[in-house]
Design an enzyme around this catalytic site. Structure first.
Site, PDB file in Angstrom:
ATOM      1  CB  THR A  34     -11.442 -20.927   1.230  1.00 15.23           C
ATOM      2  OG1 THR A  34     -10.306 -20.688   0.414  1.00 15.23           O
ATOM      3  CG2 THR A  34     -12.638 -21.310   0.379  1.00 15.23           C
ATOM      4  CG  ASN A  35      -6.518 -18.432   1.938  1.00 10.84           C
ATOM      5  OD1 ASN A  35      -5.736 -19.126   2.569  1.00 10.84           O
ATOM      6  ND2 ASN A  35      -6.672 -18.546   0.620  1.00 10.84           N
TER       7      ASN A  35
ATOM      8  CB  ILE B 187      -1.533  -4.840  -8.449  1.00  9.40           C
ATOM      9  CG1 ILE B 187      -1.415  -6.318  -8.834  1.00  9.40           C
ATOM     10  CG2 ILE B 187      -0.153  -4.225  -8.200  1.00  9.40           C
ATOM     11  CD1 ILE B 187      -0.480  -6.632  -9.963  1.00  9.40           C
TER      12      ILE B 187
ATOM     13  CG  ASN C 201      -0.509 -11.712  -1.201  1.00  8.90           C
ATOM     14  OD1 ASN C 201      -1.729 -11.817  -1.209  1.00  8.90           O
ATOM     15  ND2 ASN C 201       0.235 -12.088  -2.231  1.00  8.90           N
TER      16      ASN C 201
ATOM     17  CG  HIS D  59       1.541 -16.139  -4.878  1.00 10.16           C
ATOM     18  ND1 HIS D  59       0.764 -15.450  -5.778  1.00 10.16           N
ATOM     19  CD2 HIS D  59       2.294 -16.997  -5.617  1.00 10.16           C
ATOM     20  CE1 HIS D  59       1.037 -15.855  -7.000  1.00 10.16           C
ATOM     21  NE2 HIS D  59       1.962 -16.795  -6.929  1.00 10.16           N
TER      22      HIS D  59
HETATM   23  C1  GAR Z   1      -6.149 -18.338  -3.046  1.00 12.41           C
HETATM   24  O1  GAR Z   1      -5.652 -19.500  -3.646  1.00 12.41           O
HETATM   25  C2  GAR Z   1      -5.050 -17.288  -2.925  1.00 12.41           C
HETATM   26  O2  GAR Z   1      -3.800 -17.833  -2.624  1.00 12.41           O
HETATM   27  C3  GAR Z   1      -5.054 -16.724  -4.328  1.00 12.41           C
HETATM   28  O3  GAR Z   1      -6.426 -16.637  -4.658  1.00 12.41           O
HETATM   29  C4  GAR Z   1      -7.160 -17.643  -3.959  1.00 12.41           C
HETATM   30  C5  GAR Z   1      -8.281 -16.986  -3.200  1.00 12.41           C
HETATM   31  O4  GAR Z   1      -9.147 -17.923  -2.614  1.00 12.41           O
HETATM   32  N1  GAR Z   1      -4.387 -15.454  -4.354  1.00 12.41           N
HETATM   33  C6  GAR Z   1      -3.632 -15.051  -5.382  1.00 12.41           C
HETATM   34  O5  GAR Z   1      -3.503 -15.689  -6.405  1.00 12.41           O
HETATM   35  C7  GAR Z   1      -2.963 -13.703  -5.178  1.00 12.41           C
HETATM   36  N2  GAR Z   1      -1.899 -13.525  -6.139  1.00 12.41           N
HETATM   37  P1  GAR Z   1     -10.090 -17.566  -1.380  1.00 12.41           P
HETATM   38  O6  GAR Z   1     -10.919 -16.327  -1.764  1.00 12.41           O
HETATM   39  O7  GAR Z   1     -10.974 -18.777  -1.263  1.00 12.41           O
HETATM   40  O8  GAR Z   1      -9.237 -17.356  -0.169  1.00 12.41           O
END
Ligand code: GAR
Length: 199
Positions: free
Chosen positions: A15-16, A93, A108, A110
């Protein structure tokens, strides 16, 4: 002047990544262009989002490549002349060798206000479970540069999100994404690209 070449690294839903694609279409991101999406997971839905948007994709599986994983990742990024790397839900990581190779060129997102609920073991839904368990009343998201310390690099942007009485990890994750991550990630990418271009 030429746009900054962006690679987005993903592992799951993406989604990001979608927020970045939308921001490119709507003109929020103009200084850079997403040239490549790399997933460590061949089944990530993020790959479909990239294909639908006409963006080149690659898969680098840590499971299959083992010790060669980062070398392979570096060569895919180099072959595509990538300038900056965006970790958007990328659940591996990266070693100091990788982060120093692309120093100040990896960012990144977070899902908490760093330095709370971050570092080793804090990823995805676990971050929101920890915030609810602790009982904080405000959480949010952070976009930062990536160095050798997990979630330890310089902060680029943060946005706070209120926690509600009846929140579950799932409702909180959704609100943090909608109200913080999907907003500050594209803005941060544009800021970093613009600065790299020297504007
Ligand atoms: C998001 O909430 C991102 O911030 C988190 O995983 C999700 C991925 O969602 N990332 C972490 O926790 C990294 N430490 P997405 O695949 O829908 O973008």
């Amino acid at each position: 002047m030429k746009k900054i070449n962006i690679a987005v690294l993903v592992s799951g839903g993406g989604t990001n990544l979608q927020a970045l694609i939308n921001a490119q279409k709507s003109g929020i991101i103009t200084s850079g262009e997403i040239k490549l999406v790399v997933s460590n997971n061949p089944n990530a839905y993020a790959l479909k989002r990239a294909e639908d948007a006409g963006i080149k994709t690659a898969v680098c599986s840590k499971k299959e490549l083992g010790l060669k994983f980062e070398d392979e990742l570096i060569s895919v990024l180099e072959d595509n002349n990538i300038d900056i790397i965006v970790l958007a839900g990328f659940m591996c990581i990266l070693s100091e060798k990788f982060t120093s190779y692309f120093a100040n060129r990896i960012i990144n997102v977070h899902p908490s206000l760093i330095p709370s609920f971050c570092g080793k073991g804090f990823y995805g839904l676990h971050v929101h479970e920890a915030a609810l368990e602790y009982g904080v009343k405000v959480t949010g998201a952070t976009v930062h540069f990536v160095n050798e310390i997990p979630d330890g690099g310089k902060i680029i942007m943060q946005k706070a999100v209120e926690i509600l009485e009846d929140d579950t990890p799932e409702t909180l994750q959704k609100r943090v994404m909608e109200n913080a991550e999907w907003i500050i990630l594209p803005l941060s990418v544009e800021k970093v690209c613009k600065e790299l271009k020297g504007e």
